[in-house]
Design a protein around this motif. Sequence first.
Motif, short mmCIF file in Angstrom:
data_model
loop_
_atom_site.label_atom_id
_atom_site.label_comp_id
_atom_site.label_asym_id
_atom_site.label_seq_id
_atom_site.Cartn_x
_atom_site.Cartn_y
_atom_site.Cartn_z
N GLN A 60 0.82 -1.16 -0.07
CA GLN A 60 -0.15 0.00 0.03
C GLN A 60 0.85 1.39 0.13
OE1 GLN A 60 -3.52 -0.13 -0.02
NE2 GLN A 60 -2.86 -2.25 -0.53
N TRP A 61 2.01 1.12 -0.36
CA TRP A 61 2.98 2.38 -0.59
C TRP A 61 2.45 3.32 -1.01
CZ3 TRP A 61 8.10 3.48 0.62
CH2 TRP A 61 8.58 4.47 0.32
N GLU A 62 1.63 3.63 -2.22
CA GLU A 62 1.11 4.67 -2.76
C GLU A 62 0.07 5.52 -1.91
OE1 GLU A 62 2.55 6.02 -5.58
OE2 GLU A 62 3.81 4.37 -5.96
N GLU A 63 -0.64 4.54 -1.49
CA GLU A 63 -1.57 5.31 -0.51
C GLU A 63 -1.09 5.78 0.81
OE1 GLU A 63 -2.11 2.58 -2.00
OE2 GLU A 63 -3.57 2.52 -3.18
N GLN A 64 0.06 5.16 1.31
CA GLN A 64 0.78 5.68 2.51
C GLN A 64 1.50 6.96 2.28
OE1 GLN A 64 3.15 2.47 3.99
NE2 GLN A 64 1.40 1.22 4.44
N GLN A 65 1.99 6.98 0.83
CA GLN A 65 2.87 8.35 0.58
C GLN A 65 1.55 9.58 0.43
OE1 GLN A 65 6.19 9.02 -0.42
NE2 GLN A 65 6.13 7.04 0.83
N LYS A 66 0.44 9.41 0.51
CA LYS A 66 -0.54 10.31 0.41
C LYS A 66 -1.12 10.89 1.63
CE LYS A 66 -2.51 8.45 -3.92
NZ LYS A 66 -3.43 7.78 -4.55
N ILE A 67 -0.41 10.17 2.91
CA ILE A 67 -0.72 10.67 4.03
C ILE A 67 -0.20 12.11 4.54
CG2 ILE A 67 -0.44 10.29 6.68
CD1 ILE A 67 -0.36 7.30 5.73
N THR A 68 -1.08 12.99 4.91
CA THR A 68 -0.57 14.28 5.19
C THR A 68 -1.03 14.69 6.64
OG1 THR A 68 -2.65 15.45 4.08
CG2 THR A 68 -0.32 15.26 2.69
N PRO A 69 -0.12 15.23 7.42
CA PRO A 69 -0.69 15.93 8.73
C PRO A 69 -1.91 16.91 8.71
CG PRO A 69 1.32 17.06 8.25
CD PRO A 69 1.12 16.06 7.33
N GLN B 200 3.84 7.04 8.71
CA GLN B 200 3.14 6.23 9.31
C GLN B 200 2.72 6.92 10.74
OE1 GLN B 200 1.88 4.69 6.68
NE2 GLN B 200 1.25 3.15 7.95
N LEU B 201 3.83 7.56 11.43
CA LEU B 201 3.81 8.41 12.47
C LEU B 201 2.74 9.41 12.41
CD1 LEU B 201 7.63 8.47 13.48
CD2 LEU B 201 5.56 6.93 14.69
N VAL B 202 2.70 10.33 11.14
CA VAL B 202 1.63 11.07 10.81
C VAL B 202 0.44 10.55 10.91
CG1 VAL B 202 0.94 12.62 9.19
CG2 VAL B 202 3.29 12.83 9.62
N PHE C 43 15.30 19.35 29.58
CA PHE C 43 13.97 19.28 28.59
C PHE C 43 12.74 20.00 28.92
CE2 PHE C 43 16.98 15.52 27.45
CZ PHE C 43 17.16 15.90 25.77
N SER C 44 12.52 20.06 30.20
CA SER C 44 11.46 21.02 30.94
C SER C 44 11.64 22.23 30.26
CB SER C 44 11.22 21.03 32.26
OG SER C 44 12.80 21.65 32.69
N ASP C 45 12.70 22.86 29.56
CA ASP C 45 12.77 24.26 29.17
C ASP C 45 11.85 24.24 27.92
OD1 ASP C 45 14.22 25.14 31.08
OD2 ASP C 45 16.24 24.82 30.14
N TYR C 46 11.59 23.06 27.27
CA TYR C 46 10.94 23.02 25.94
C TYR C 46 9.66 22.36 26.13
CZ TYR C 46 15.92 23.54 24.73
OH TYR C 46 17.07 24.10 24.71
N SER C 47 8.97 21.86 27.25
CA SER C 47 7.69 21.56 27.40
C SER C 47 6.50 22.23 26.98
CB SER C 47 7.39 21.19 28.94
OG SER C 47 7.44 22.39 29.81
N GLN C 48 6.84 23.62 26.91
CA GLN C 48 5.87 24.36 26.42
C GLN C 48 5.29 24.25 24.77
OE1 GLN C 48 8.86 25.36 26.88
NE2 GLN C 48 9.55 27.17 25.18
N TYR C 49 6.31 23.39 24.09
CA TYR C 49 5.85 23.29 22.94
C TYR C 49 4.61 22.03 22.66
CZ TYR C 49 10.36 25.55 21.36
OH TYR C 49 11.22 26.33 21.09
N SER C 50 4.27 21.39 23.81
CA SER C 50 3.48 20.38 23.51
C SER C 50 3.81 19.62 22.39
CB SER C 50 2.15 20.91 23.19
OG SER C 50 1.54 21.44 24.33
N VAL C 51 4.87 18.79 22.65
CA VAL C 51 5.78 18.08 21.85
C VAL C 51 4.77 16.71 21.09
CG1 VAL C 51 7.41 16.43 21.18
CG2 VAL C 51 7.74 18.52 22.47
N ASP C 52 4.62 16.57 19.80
CA ASP C 52 3.84 15.54 19.45
C ASP C 52 4.87 14.25 19.09
OD1 ASP C 52 1.16 16.68 18.64
OD2 ASP C 52 2.49 18.07 17.51
N LEU C 53 5.77 14.52 18.66
CA LEU C 53 6.96 13.44 18.61
C LEU C 53 8.32 13.80 19.08
CD1 LEU C 53 7.74 10.74 16.77
CD2 LEU C 53 8.30 12.26 14.84
N LYS D 132 9.96 15.67 5.51
CA LYS D 132 9.45 15.46 4.29
C LYS D 132 8.07 14.73 4.51
CE LYS D 132 12.08 13.44 0.95
NZ LYS D 132 12.17 14.33 -0.02
N ALA D 133 8.00 14.26 5.75
CA ALA D 133 6.59 13.61 6.13
C ALA D 133 5.56 14.66 6.55
CB ALA D 133 6.75 12.66 7.09
#
Length: 438
Positions: A57-66, A396-398, A126-136, A88-89
């Motif tokens: 399903q490569w082609e379909e997975q390439q179409k995934i956008t956030p 896939q993470l997106v 890393f608590s200095d960057y906690s305000q970013y609400s990190v997704d990944l 790039k993802a």
Amino acid sequence: MCKQIITEALLADILSVSRATIEKWKIIGKIKPSKNGQYCLEDLQHFDPIKWIINSQWEEQQKITPIRKYKSIELFAGAGGLAIGLEKAGFHNMVLNELDKDSCKTLRFNRPHWNVIEKDISKVDFSDYSQYSVDLLSGGFPCQAFSYAGNKLGFEDVRGTLFFEFARAIKELQPKVFLGENVRGLLNHDQGKTLETIKSIIEELGYILIKPKVLKAIFYRVPQKRERLFLIGIRKDLFKYTNFRWPDPFSKIMTLRDALKKGDLYDQDCPPSSGQNYPTKKQKVMEMVPPGGCWIDLPEDVKREYMGKSYFLGGGKTGIARRLSFELPSLTLTCSPAQKQTERCHPEETRPLTIREYARVQTFPDDWNFIGSISSQYRQIGNAVPINLAWALGNQLVAVLNQIENRVENHSMRVSNIENNQQMNLFDFDFYVQKTKS
């Protein structure tokens, strides 16, 4: 009609078996080559990896956008292989941490807007960057041995290791998802104890670990036989909304020709660049090695002299005096293409691969420049995650973060509707009571 023809050598790479195994299969009739000794991919679907390629399903997975801007932080960033693929993802990198000076210069030169923290990770709060609400949160933490004093190690017991720093970042940032990258040897490191310890600590931190998997780069538009272990964790409170799926393979296995020549991967031949050279004595030896060959193909007297005592040791040692082939994926790149046991000789010219050729095997874009000495540039490239592999995984993470975003939002809407309905029902009841009293 056959859509894709592959060679015997390429078949061995896809199935992760030796050429000797392929020969045995031919004898017993498990595989049947055509008259020219090649194979039709569609005729080999009784092998799971090939069935996987054909039904991909490569082609379909390439179409995934956030569906929104997902924020990421990367540790042990190196020269940017993983970061470029995730970019790039669709990920937006908020912070990258790296200690190596040349790698930091490379990152800053190519992406001036990236926030590169050049510091020992143990000194990063890393608590200095906690305000970013990190997704990944991502990073390729080096594998180190742990000391097993007790029956089960916890978070505090792995202090002093780089995995502890990665785990500390997870604890302080609480990302929705994390991605860890490592050598495949981590699977069985210290008889599996190291990975079991990592699993227990991830559980302690409040995450569910997807079963770790070794991904072979050749399946993801990377012309290289590189294998890396990936660990993906999803925060427990969000796991129920997700259905993670490892990326499917591309429909074609890329070879060194795809890397160095104009074609499917690049729109021009590899540009010239600097690189290492062989000493005169070694140059004469390497000239005798055919494309795809190694020390085994040398004349007997040359072979004995070149190999020395190693000639009498067991094992194939096929990485020594190795010349690559245009018709096959490259061997896994090392940090030095000219040293004995790590040779990566050009298929036609008797020289190591150049810097830009090295970069192309890792699927770096041609406009990504590396800063530092020649040896430093080789090291930066050799240590990188292949961009196209990182890109496929990033998609896939997106997809997982999209699932979380959609389902959390829907859940919130449902809760809001229920609360509104409850308030409406209470209001209606109060109104009825007042009306009946009057």
